[in-house]
Design a protein around this motif. Structure first.
Motif, PDB file in Angstrom:
ATOM      1  N   UNK A 171      39.553  66.131 -45.061  1.00  0.00           N
ATOM      2  CA  UNK A 171      38.227  65.644 -44.666  1.00  0.00           C
ATOM      3  C   UNK A 171      37.107  66.232 -45.506  1.00  0.00           C
ATOM      4  N   UNK A 172      37.175  67.531 -45.795  1.00  0.00           N
ATOM      5  CA  UNK A 172      36.028  68.175 -46.419  1.00  0.00           C
ATOM      6  C   UNK A 172      36.289  68.972 -47.672  1.00  0.00           C
ATOM      7  N   UNK A 173      37.538  69.094 -48.092  1.00  0.00           N
ATOM      8  CA  UNK A 173      37.835  69.853 -49.292  1.00  0.00           C
ATOM      9  C   UNK A 173      38.328  71.253 -48.972  1.00  0.00           C
ATOM     10  N   UNK A 174      38.877  71.899 -49.975  1.00  0.00           N
ATOM     11  CA  UNK A 174      39.447  73.236 -49.807  1.00  0.00           C
ATOM     12  C   UNK A 174      38.401  74.254 -49.390  1.00  0.00           C
ATOM     13  N   UNK A 175      37.175  74.077 -49.876  1.00  0.00           N
ATOM     14  CA  UNK A 175      36.115  75.030 -49.553  1.00  0.00           C
ATOM     15  C   UNK A 175      35.771  75.041 -48.069  1.00  0.00           C
ATOM     16  N   UNK A 176      36.053  73.929 -47.367  1.00  0.00           N
ATOM     17  CA  UNK A 176      35.733  73.839 -45.933  1.00  0.00           C
ATOM     18  C   UNK A 176      36.772  74.527 -45.060  1.00  0.00           C
ATOM     19  N   UNK A 177      37.881  74.935 -45.634  1.00  0.00           N
ATOM     20  CA  UNK A 177      38.927  75.569 -44.840  1.00  0.00           C
ATOM     21  C   UNK A 177      38.586  77.042 -44.609  1.00  0.00           C
ATOM     22  N   UNK A 178      38.193  77.353 -43.393  1.00  0.00           N
ATOM     23  CA  UNK A 178      37.999  78.737 -42.955  1.00  0.00           C
ATOM     24  C   UNK A 178      38.696  78.895 -41.616  1.00  0.00           C
ATOM     25  N   UNK A 218      50.715  76.990 -46.528  1.00  0.00           N
ATOM     26  CA  UNK A 218      50.498  75.545 -46.540  1.00  0.00           C
ATOM     27  C   UNK A 218      51.102  74.915 -47.794  1.00  0.00           C
ATOM     28  N   UNK A 219      51.009  75.624 -48.926  1.00  0.00           N
ATOM     29  CA  UNK A 219      51.615  75.111 -50.160  1.00  0.00           C
ATOM     30  C   UNK A 219      53.126  74.984 -49.991  1.00  0.00           C
ATOM     31  N   UNK A 220      53.759  76.018 -49.404  1.00  0.00           N
ATOM     32  CA  UNK A 220      55.211  75.963 -49.225  1.00  0.00           C
ATOM     33  C   UNK A 220      55.622  74.818 -48.302  1.00  0.00           C
ATOM     34  N   UNK A 221      54.867  74.629 -47.214  1.00  0.00           N
ATOM     35  CA  UNK A 221      55.186  73.540 -46.284  1.00  0.00           C
ATOM     36  C   UNK A 221      54.991  72.187 -46.964  1.00  0.00           C
ATOM     37  N   UNK A 273      52.044  60.253 -47.687  1.00  0.00           N
ATOM     38  CA  UNK A 273      51.834  61.625 -48.161  1.00  0.00           C
ATOM     39  C   UNK A 273      50.406  61.929 -48.566  1.00  0.00           C
ATOM     40  N   UNK A 274      49.446  61.167 -48.073  1.00  0.00           N
ATOM     41  CA  UNK A 274      48.059  61.277 -48.549  1.00  0.00           C
ATOM     42  C   UNK A 274      47.490  62.692 -48.411  1.00  0.00           C
ATOM     43  N   UNK A 287      45.598  67.698 -50.973  1.00  0.00           N
ATOM     44  CA  UNK A 287      45.764  69.149 -51.039  1.00  0.00           C
ATOM     45  C   UNK A 287      46.190  69.595 -52.430  1.00  0.00           C
ATOM     46  N   UNK A 288      47.144  68.904 -53.015  1.00  0.00           N
ATOM     47  CA  UNK A 288      47.632  69.273 -54.341  1.00  0.00           C
ATOM     48  C   UNK A 288      46.525  69.157 -55.384  1.00  0.00           C
TER      49      UNK A 288
END
Length: 410
Positions: free
Chosen positions: A33-40, A69-72, A114-115, A120-121
């Protein structure tokens, strides 16, 4: 027998570990929804209805959460790859049309089912391109994905770097423009040209050229040379895009960088989309200036900072257009314009032999630009020498193409 991909995640995820998977799924939702920077951790905990302490106890720090999360995600991507490689092994396609159709169907599956993984990738690649160090977990995932796409596109794992770069770059645009029929048809025809090879040319060149023209947007809101303040603001936006990323490019951050009030930025550019596009145009202008000087001096353009900035900026605007739809016409236009800058005289410097020049046209230039920009972004993320990476990949593709074209070399 199940088809196995050669690279797996380092830390297997237990099937019964539902709670960890639930945390990862919530994290992927936030990133999509918001990008990697939004993940806190705080909004993640709120989405799950638990405390931050619970998330921290279960997953550790934010960096540990991302690695998990990368491994999953990589294991889910591995299952996707095995399913499509199983099909490819059963079909054993020997012609480029079947390979292109198979890869296109797999790509559509990747972009739908797989969207979240794809977003994420790409987010991870962009983030690592701006950092000083590579990520071992991301590197494993990229290696795995490269082998899958190489097998599907070319029937061999030997072209993994080129296949990975091409599909990741195309995915960046497809995430935002996938509903545009002109773009979708152009993407499909370019994929067919890639699997067909360049040495023999192709009959689809005229159709691709018409689609390229159809994707041209309205005039860009660029900075004018006769307005120094407007140009300074655009240059500041460009610097933020390539050093901090698209999400960091706001009216406030650009105003601080340009040393003007935020109201001045709004006055000149209005909404954020116009500001981002102006910054992108400033990156492009610097790139063209460098190329023009090199050609005027009778030398090939070098892989300089301006070129790397262009790679980063055009890739990042593609992903930004997923969340800011007003950017979508400009993102697809950047895809078109990148190919316009590649000429037959550039092929040797890129690593191609003389056979590629025989079938070179605007369609081939489009395909090369997608692979080139994708490989350079991945090389930046993995902290590998960009020029050596793409030259080796294009040379390997050229050898594969020539061997297929000339049976005597097979």
């Amino acid at each position: 027998m199940r088809y196995r991909i050669g690279v797996t995640a380092q830390d297997p995820v237990a099937e019964e570990d539902v709670e960890s998977d639930r945390i990862v799924d919530a994290a992927l939702d936030i990133i999509a929804r918001g990008g990697l920077a939004r993940l806190t951790l705080r909004p993640l905990a709120a989405q799950l209805g638990v405390s931050v302490a619970v998330i921290s106890a279960r997953m550790g720090s934010k960096d540990q959460l991302i690695d998990r999360a990368i491994d999953v995600a990589a294991q889910r991507d591995q299952r996707f790859g095995e399913r499509w490689c199983d099909l490819a092994a059963r079909i054993a396609p020997t012609d480029s049309a079947t390979r292109a159709a198979l890869a296109d169907l797999a790509f559509r599956d990747w972009m739908t089912a797989g969207r979240r993984n794809v977003v994420f990738l790409i987010e991870l690649v962009h983030d690592r391109a701006l950092q000083d160090a590579a990520s071992a977990a991301l590197d494993r995932w990229l290696a795995q994905a490269g082998m899958v796409w190489s097998r599907l596109l070319f029937g061999t794992p030997a072209l993994a770097d080129l296949a990975l770069g091409y599909m990741l770059d195309e995915a960046s645009f497809a995430l935002g423009a996938g509903d545009d029929p002109a773009y979708t048809l152009l993407r499909t025809l370019c994929l067919q040209r890639l699997t067909h090879g360049f040495a023999r040319g192709g009959a689809d060149g005229a159709a691709i050229e018409r689609l390229i023209a159809a994707l041209a947007p309205e005039p860009l809101p660029i900075a004018r040379d006769d307005d120094p303040k407007r140009q300074r603001i655009a240059d500041s936006a460009a610097r933020i895009i390539v050093s901090q990323g698209m999400e960091a490019t706001t009216h406030r951050s650009v105003a601080l960088a340009a040393d003007v009030p935020a109201s001045t930025v709004v006055y000149h550019f209005g909404g954020r989309a116009a500001l981002v596009v102006a910054g992108l145009h400033a990156v492009i202008a610097r790139f063209h200036g460098t190329r023009a000087r090199a050609r005027a001096e009778g030398r090939l353009p070098a892989d300089d900072a301006e070129t790397r900035d262009l790679v980063k900026a055009t890739s990042m605007i593609a992903l930004a257009s997923v969340r800011e739809t007003s950017l979508q016409p400009y993102a697809t236009d950047m895809r078109r314009r990148r190919g316009e800058n590649i000429r037959a005289t550039d092929l040797a410097a890129l690593g191609f032999g003389p056979a590629a020049a025989a079938g070179f046209d605007r369609a081939t230039a489009q395909v090369i630009s997608i692979a080139l920009f994708g490989m350079r972004m991945v090389a930046m993320a993995r902290k590998r020498p960009e020029r050596a990476q793409y030259r080796a990949a294009f040379a390997a593709f050229d050898a594969w193409d020539v061997a297929r074209t000339d049976p005597g070399l097979s």
